[in-house]
Design a protein around this motif. Structure first.
Motif, short mmCIF file in Angstrom:
data_model
loop_
_atom_site.label_atom_id
_atom_site.label_comp_id
_atom_site.label_asym_id
_atom_site.label_seq_id
_atom_site.Cartn_x
_atom_site.Cartn_y
_atom_site.Cartn_z
N LEU A 1 0.83 -1.21 0.00
CA LEU A 1 0.00 0.00 0.00
C LEU A 1 0.87 1.26 0.00
CD1 LEU A 1 -2.84 -1.03 2.50
CD2 LEU A 1 -2.99 -0.79 0.01
N ILE A 2 1.97 1.24 0.75
CA ILE A 2 2.86 2.41 0.79
C ILE A 2 3.47 2.66 -0.59
CG2 ILE A 2 5.07 3.24 1.69
CD1 ILE A 2 4.37 1.93 4.35
N VAL A 3 3.95 1.58 -1.24
CA VAL A 3 4.55 1.74 -2.58
C VAL A 3 3.51 2.25 -3.57
CG1 VAL A 3 5.52 0.48 -4.53
CG2 VAL A 3 6.39 0.07 -2.24
N LEU A 4 2.28 1.71 -3.50
CA LEU A 4 1.22 2.15 -4.41
C LEU A 4 0.89 3.62 -4.18
CD1 LEU A 4 -0.86 1.31 -6.55
CD2 LEU A 4 -2.45 0.78 -4.68
N GLY A 5 0.79 4.03 -2.90
CA GLY A 5 0.50 5.43 -2.59
C GLY A 5 1.59 6.36 -3.09
N LEU A 6 2.86 5.95 -2.90
CA LEU A 6 3.97 6.79 -3.37
C LEU A 6 4.00 6.88 -4.89
CD1 LEU A 6 6.81 5.74 -0.93
CD2 LEU A 6 5.80 8.01 -1.18
N ALA A 7 3.64 5.78 -5.56
CA ALA A 7 3.63 5.81 -7.03
C ALA A 7 2.58 6.80 -7.53
CB ALA A 7 3.33 4.41 -7.56
N ILE A 8 1.40 6.81 -6.89
CA ILE A 8 0.36 7.76 -7.29
C ILE A 8 0.80 9.19 -7.00
CG2 ILE A 8 -2.00 8.50 -6.79
CD1 ILE A 8 -2.66 5.54 -6.23
N MET A 9 1.43 9.39 -5.83
CA MET A 9 1.91 10.73 -5.47
C MET A 9 2.95 11.21 -6.48
SD MET A 9 3.77 11.96 -1.98
CE MET A 9 5.37 11.40 -2.53
N ALA A 10 3.85 10.30 -6.87
CA ALA A 10 4.89 10.67 -7.84
C ALA A 10 4.26 11.05 -9.18
CB ALA A 10 5.86 9.50 -8.02
N MET A 11 3.19 10.33 -9.57
CA MET A 11 2.52 10.63 -10.85
C MET A 11 1.96 12.05 -10.83
SD MET A 11 0.51 7.06 -11.57
CE MET A 11 -0.50 7.77 -12.85
N PHE A 12 1.29 12.43 -9.75
CA PHE A 12 0.70 13.77 -9.68
C PHE A 12 1.77 14.84 -9.60
CE2 PHE A 12 -3.17 11.45 -8.44
CZ PHE A 12 -4.08 12.09 -9.28
N LEU A 13 2.83 14.56 -8.86
CA LEU A 13 3.91 15.55 -8.72
C LEU A 13 4.58 15.80 -10.06
CD1 LEU A 13 5.45 17.29 -6.75
CD2 LEU A 13 6.93 15.36 -6.25
N ILE A 14 4.86 14.72 -10.78
CA ILE A 14 5.51 14.85 -12.08
C ILE A 14 4.58 15.54 -13.07
CG2 ILE A 14 6.37 13.53 -14.05
CD1 ILE A 14 7.33 11.43 -11.95
N SER A 15 3.30 15.18 -13.04
CA SER A 15 2.33 15.81 -13.94
C SER A 15 2.27 17.31 -13.69
CB SER A 15 0.95 15.18 -13.73
OG SER A 15 -0.03 15.91 -14.41
N THR A 16 2.24 17.69 -12.41
CA THR A 16 2.16 19.12 -12.08
C THR A 16 3.39 19.87 -12.56
OG1 THR A 16 0.86 18.58 -10.12
CG2 THR A 16 1.90 20.73 -10.16
N THR A 17 4.55 19.24 -12.38
CA THR A 17 5.80 19.90 -12.80
C THR A 17 5.83 20.12 -14.31
OG1 THR A 17 6.93 18.81 -10.98
CG2 THR A 17 8.30 19.73 -12.71
N ILE A 18 5.42 19.10 -15.06
CA ILE A 18 5.44 19.22 -16.52
C ILE A 18 4.36 20.22 -16.98
CG2 ILE A 18 5.07 17.97 -18.68
CD1 ILE A 18 6.44 15.60 -17.39
N LYS A 19 3.25 20.25 -16.26
CA LYS A 19 2.22 21.25 -16.58
C LYS A 19 2.79 22.66 -16.47
CE LYS A 19 -2.25 19.24 -15.48
NZ LYS A 19 -3.23 19.08 -14.41
N MET A 20 3.55 22.88 -15.41
CA MET A 20 4.14 24.22 -15.21
C MET A 20 5.06 24.55 -16.36
SD MET A 20 4.92 24.04 -11.14
CE MET A 20 5.82 25.58 -11.17
N THR A 21 5.79 23.53 -16.85
CA THR A 21 6.68 23.75 -17.99
C THR A 21 5.89 24.20 -19.20
OG1 THR A 21 8.07 21.97 -17.17
CG2 THR A 21 8.45 22.67 -19.42
N ILE B 1 2.73 25.43 -19.26
CA ILE B 1 2.05 26.71 -19.03
C ILE B 1 2.97 27.87 -19.38
CG2 ILE B 1 1.22 28.24 -17.19
CD1 ILE B 1 -0.01 25.74 -15.87
N ALA B 2 4.25 27.71 -19.02
CA ALA B 2 5.21 28.78 -19.32
C ALA B 2 5.37 28.98 -20.83
CB ALA B 2 6.56 28.45 -18.67
N ARG B 3 4.93 27.98 -21.64
CA ARG B 3 5.12 28.08 -23.09
C ARG B 3 3.77 28.08 -23.82
NH1 ARG B 3 9.01 23.24 -23.92
NH2 ARG B 3 8.78 23.82 -26.11
#
Length: 305
Positions: free
Chosen positions: A183-203, A205-207
């Motif tokens: 469950l911890i690994v699954l939760g971290l994988a989902i968290m990583a997906m949202f974090l990465i998505s947000t970061t690329i979105k910011m990239t 948005i800037a363009r």
């Protein structure tokens, strides 16, 4: 798609990575940190699972016979036990071997107390050691072995010992550790997906202005989208590769240090070759796919101009 067009998209993807230096650095760092944390928990879960398996595999049943049990009777009981489908192996332990083990377990001080108990004076019975294919079936096998006495007029089996309460607690703990770790690994994988998505979105948005201009001059969605796919894949691969390299190097150093420490000799870690493909490969593939996925989701919004 023509090769020349694909080459153009790849070149543009690499150019975008270099053109947006700081944003690329932030995205790669974010992916590396996210996957590094995920990788630590993957390694932790793998090693906890291995330790749990080691404990499970040490579980066995000891079956003790009457002192007067003949060799022929012992062989008959051994054949009956081997016919139980869940039994992996049966080892006959003659009373002399049992006395030898008992003496060794008592150490130097206890040896003197066992003087004179050799051969006919040996008070220990013959016994069997039983291993199961599935350690979780130990209790079931023990009941099957105990049932042998029901058809044996001599009641040759005196005791079936496997630490019932301890084993049940052990299995409860190891199962809980496995489930919580998953469950911890699954939760971290989902968290990583949202974090990465947000970061690329910011990239992206800037363009957004750049994307809008390309749409206004008649560029197709695919023409605009492909360089972002390539850029997302490069960012995802770079971040995940850095994360995997640091993780595997750090893990190899940890295993070497632990192996050289006397206090940890009894703990067997997963080897580097065991974790390299699973953890390293999973992180790199996951990071690359997340980079592409983040770009796909994020750029889609700005193509609706």
């Amino acid at each position: 798609m023509k090769f020349s067009t694909l080459s153009r998209h790849i070149r543009e993807g690499f150019k975008n990575v270099g053109r947006n230096g700081w944003m690329t650095f932030a995205s790669v760092s974010s992916i590396a940190v996210s996957l590094f944390i995920l990788g630590i928990f993957m390694l932790l879960v793998m090693n906890v699972n291995k330790l749990a398996d080691q404990l499970d595999n040490q579980v066995q049943i000891n079956v003790y016979l009457q002192l007067e049990t003949t060799q022929q009777k012992a062989e008959e009981i051994e054949r009956t036990i081997k016919r139980i489908p869940e039994v992996k192996a049966v080892t006959f332990v003659p009373k002399a071997e049992g006395l030898k083990r008992f003496r060794e377990s008592m150490g130097e001080d206890g040896k003197a107390a066992l003087e004179g108990y050799e051969n006919e004076n040996n008070p220990l019975p013959d016994s069997f050691e039983i291993e199961a294919f599935d350690p979780q079936k130990i209790a079931f096998i023990a009941k099957q072995v105990e049932a042998i006495n029901l058809t044996d007029p001599d009641k040759s089996i005196t005791k079936v010992k496997y630490g019932k309460d301890t084993i049940q607690k052990l299995f409860s703990i190891t199962n809980a550790v496995r489930n919580i770790g998953f469950l911890i690994v699954l939760g971290l994988a989902i968290m990583a997906m949202f974090l990465i998505s947000t970061t690329i979105k910011m990239t992206i948005i800037a363009r957004r202005r750049e994307i809008s201009i390309m749409k206004l001059v008649g560029a197709t969605n695919n023409f605009i989208r492909w360089p972002f796919f390539i850029e997302g894949a490069i960012i995802g691969f770079s971040g995940s590769f850095i994360s995997a390299a640091i993780l595997l190097y750090g893990y190899s150093q940890l295993v070497n240090t632990a192996s050289a420490t006397i206090g940890l000799y009894m703990i067997e870690f997963s080897t580097l070759s065991e974790v390299r493909l699973l953890v390293g490969g999973t992180i790199i593939i996951l990071g690359t796919l997340l980079g592409v996925w983040g770009s796909t989701i994020s750029v889609r919004r700005y193509l609706k101009v």
